[in-house]
Write an enzyme that holds these catalytic residues in place. Structure first.
Site, PDB file in Angstrom:
ATOM      1  N   ASN A 192      10.280  -1.422   6.969  1.00  0.00           N
ATOM      2  CA  ASN A 192      10.419  -0.050   6.463  1.00  0.00           C
ATOM      3  C   ASN A 192       9.408   0.798   7.218  1.00  0.00           C
ATOM      4  O   ASN A 192       8.217   0.752   6.919  1.00  0.00           O
ATOM      5  CB  ASN A 192      10.143  -0.011   4.952  1.00  0.00           C
ATOM      6  N   TRP A 193       9.908   1.539   8.182  1.00  0.00           N
ATOM      7  CA  TRP A 193       8.992   2.322   9.025  1.00  0.00           C
ATOM      8  C   TRP A 193       8.454   3.561   8.321  1.00  0.00           C
ATOM      9  O   TRP A 193       7.584   4.229   8.844  1.00  0.00           O
ATOM     10  CB  TRP A 193       9.718   2.760  10.305  1.00  0.00           C
ATOM     11  N   LYS A 194       9.038   3.909   7.185  1.00  0.00           N
ATOM     12  CA  LYS A 194       8.678   5.148   6.481  1.00  0.00           C
ATOM     13  C   LYS A 194       8.800   6.323   7.451  1.00  0.00           C
ATOM     14  O   LYS A 194       9.710   6.337   8.275  1.00  0.00           O
ATOM     15  CB  LYS A 194       7.274   5.029   5.884  1.00  0.00           C
ATOM     16  N   HIS A 235      12.709   3.261  -3.256  1.00  0.00           N
ATOM     17  CA  HIS A 235      11.352   2.873  -2.856  1.00  0.00           C
ATOM     18  C   HIS A 235      10.356   3.627  -3.741  1.00  0.00           C
ATOM     19  O   HIS A 235      10.591   4.779  -4.124  1.00  0.00           O
ATOM     20  CB  HIS A 235      11.137   3.218  -1.377  1.00  0.00           C
ATOM     21  N   GLU A 259       7.741   5.141  -3.109  1.00  0.00           N
ATOM     22  CA  GLU A 259       7.297   6.451  -2.583  1.00  0.00           C
ATOM     23  C   GLU A 259       8.331   7.526  -2.891  1.00  0.00           C
ATOM     24  O   GLU A 259       7.981   8.681  -3.109  1.00  0.00           O
ATOM     25  CB  GLU A 259       7.031   6.335  -1.075  1.00  0.00           C
ATOM     26  N   GLU A 271       8.650  -4.944  -5.267  1.00  0.00           N
ATOM     27  CA  GLU A 271       7.508  -4.318  -4.612  1.00  0.00           C
ATOM     28  C   GLU A 271       6.531  -3.780  -5.651  1.00  0.00           C
ATOM     29  O   GLU A 271       6.694  -2.638  -6.139  1.00  0.00           O
ATOM     30  CB  GLU A 271       7.983  -3.159  -3.731  1.00  0.00           C
ATOM     31  N   GLY A 289       0.999  -0.647   0.783  1.00  0.00           N
ATOM     32  CA  GLY A 289       0.122   0.125   1.665  1.00  0.00           C
ATOM     33  C   GLY A 289      -1.347   0.064   1.281  1.00  0.00           C
ATOM     34  O   GLY A 289      -2.158   0.849   1.774  1.00  0.00           O
ATOM     35  N   SER A 294       2.143  -5.044   1.297  1.00  0.00           N
ATOM     36  CA  SER A 294       1.092  -5.548   2.195  1.00  0.00           C
ATOM     37  C   SER A 294       1.378  -6.956   2.725  1.00  0.00           C
ATOM     38  O   SER A 294       0.450  -7.737   2.940  1.00  0.00           O
ATOM     39  CB  SER A 294      -0.278  -5.486   1.500  1.00  0.00           C
ATOM     40  N   GLY A 311       6.217  -2.752   5.310  1.00  0.00           N
ATOM     41  CA  GLY A 311       5.901  -1.401   5.775  1.00  0.00           C
ATOM     42  C   GLY A 311       5.012  -1.438   7.001  1.00  0.00           C
ATOM     43  O   GLY A 311       5.469  -1.600   8.134  1.00  0.00           O
ATOM     44  N   GLY A 312       3.712  -1.332   6.784  1.00  0.00           N
ATOM     45  CA  GLY A 312       2.741  -1.218   7.878  1.00  0.00           C
ATOM     46  C   GLY A 312       2.927  -2.250   8.984  1.00  0.00           C
ATOM     47  O   GLY A 312       2.929  -1.906  10.175  1.00  0.00           O
TER      48      GLY A 312
HETATM   49  C1  PEP Z   1       6.938  -0.819   1.893  1.00  0.00           C
HETATM   50  O1  PEP Z   1       6.843   0.293   2.397  1.00  0.00           O
HETATM   51  O2  PEP Z   1       7.984  -1.173   1.355  1.00  0.00           O
HETATM   52  C2  PEP Z   1       5.781  -1.714   1.968  1.00  0.00           C
HETATM   53  C3  PEP Z   1       5.854  -2.876   1.366  1.00  0.00           C
HETATM   54  O3  PEP Z   1       4.700  -1.256   2.652  1.00  0.00           O
HETATM   55  P1  PEP Z   1       3.435  -2.134   3.107  1.00  0.00           P
HETATM   56  O4  PEP Z   1       3.961  -3.390   3.724  1.00  0.00           O
HETATM   57  O5  PEP Z   1       2.705  -1.273   4.105  1.00  0.00           O
HETATM   58  O6  PEP Z   1       2.620  -2.423   1.892  1.00  0.00           O
END
Ligand code: PEP
Length: 250
Positions: free
Chosen positions: A9-11, A94, A96, A166, A172, A212, A233-234
């Site tokens: 998930n590049w956001k 999500h 966010e 999640e 994040g 994470s 994500g990251g």
């Molecule tokens: C996400 O955006 O779904 C996510 C899990 O982010 P991260 O891996 O950065 O915690």
């Protein structure tokens, strides 16, 4: 056997040209992977992404859709538009989007139904806030989110559904859930789905963990029985880290 899916998930990161370069660099690193690899990229990068993965097993995901078919919804994107350009998955609900764009369990459900109606595979995100975990109501929260998200989804459509657990406190933040915590809640989601659709559907459902997940902790999380992949994500923004996670899933 259920499908293991590693999805990035590049956001709101990367431009269309960076997308093309990233995918060109990633393909040789994940070629022949024995799990499904999905990249969730921003809307304006989708066309480049679809082009760049042609002839490979990598799939492309959007990060949101509108719940209506079309109409006066300035700035929005429909499921039909995404299918038309070759997008296969869409991340829905999500945290966010729930936090910053006022998405609710009810709008998540409407989006899930619209995605399925158009042949898009929804990756439905559920997860508790830290205060809810501390109150001991994780099970209630996640069960409720799952039940509402799936309201009206047919047994047949369940083969195209993915759920991502999640925990909001892990997204994040660098605070990953322990593999036991991830396994426990993914197991709760599977039981909810079993109650709604029966054991066969629940056993076949891909349930990812997200929060994470990175190149170091992925293998331990992915070893758990109820964890069938990751939403990342990251760590999905770097080809090297993301490919390590893909290979950890094998
Ligand atoms: C996400 O955006 O779904 C996510 C899990 O982010 P991260 O891996 O950065 O915690």
């Amino acid at each position: 056997m259920r499908k293991t899916i590693i999805a990035g998930n590049w956001k709101m990161n990367k431009t269309p040209s960076e997308t093309t370069d990233f995918i060109k660099a990633l393909i040789p690193l994940v070629d022949g992977a024995r799990c499904e690899v999905v990249l969730g990229v921003p809307f304006v990068c989708l066309q480049n992404a679809v082009e760049a993965v042609k002839g490979t097993a990598v799939k492309i995901s959007a990060q949101n859709i509108h719940f209506e078919e079309n109409g006066a919804y300035t700035g929005e994107i429909s499921a039909k538009m995404l299918c038309d350009i070759g997008v296969e998955y869409v991340i829905i609900g999500h945290s966010e989007r729930r936090q910053y764009f006022a998405e609710t369990d009810v709008t998540v459900n409407k989006k899930v139904l619209k995605a399925l109606e158009n042949g898009l595979k929804p990756i439905i995100c559920v997860g508790e806030h830290l205060s809810q975990r501390e109150q001991g109501i994780t099970e209630e929260i996640v069960s409720m989110q799952t039940k509402v998200a799936l309201c009206g989804v047919s047994v047949d459509d369940m083969k195209n559904v993915v759920i991502a657990y999640e925990p909001v406190w892990a997204i994040g933040t660098g605070k990953t859930a322990t593999s036991d915590q991830a396994d426990e809640v993914c197991g709760i989601i599977r039981r909810v789905v079993a109650d709604m659709y029966g054991n066969d559907v629940a056993d076949g459902l891909t349930i990812q963990y997200g929060g994470s997940m990175n190149a170091k902790n992925a293998a331990e999380l992915l070893l758990k029985d109820n964890v069938d992949g990751g939403l990342i994500g990251g760590a999905s923004l770097k080809t090297e880290d993301f490919s390590i996670i893909v290979h950890a899933a094998e």
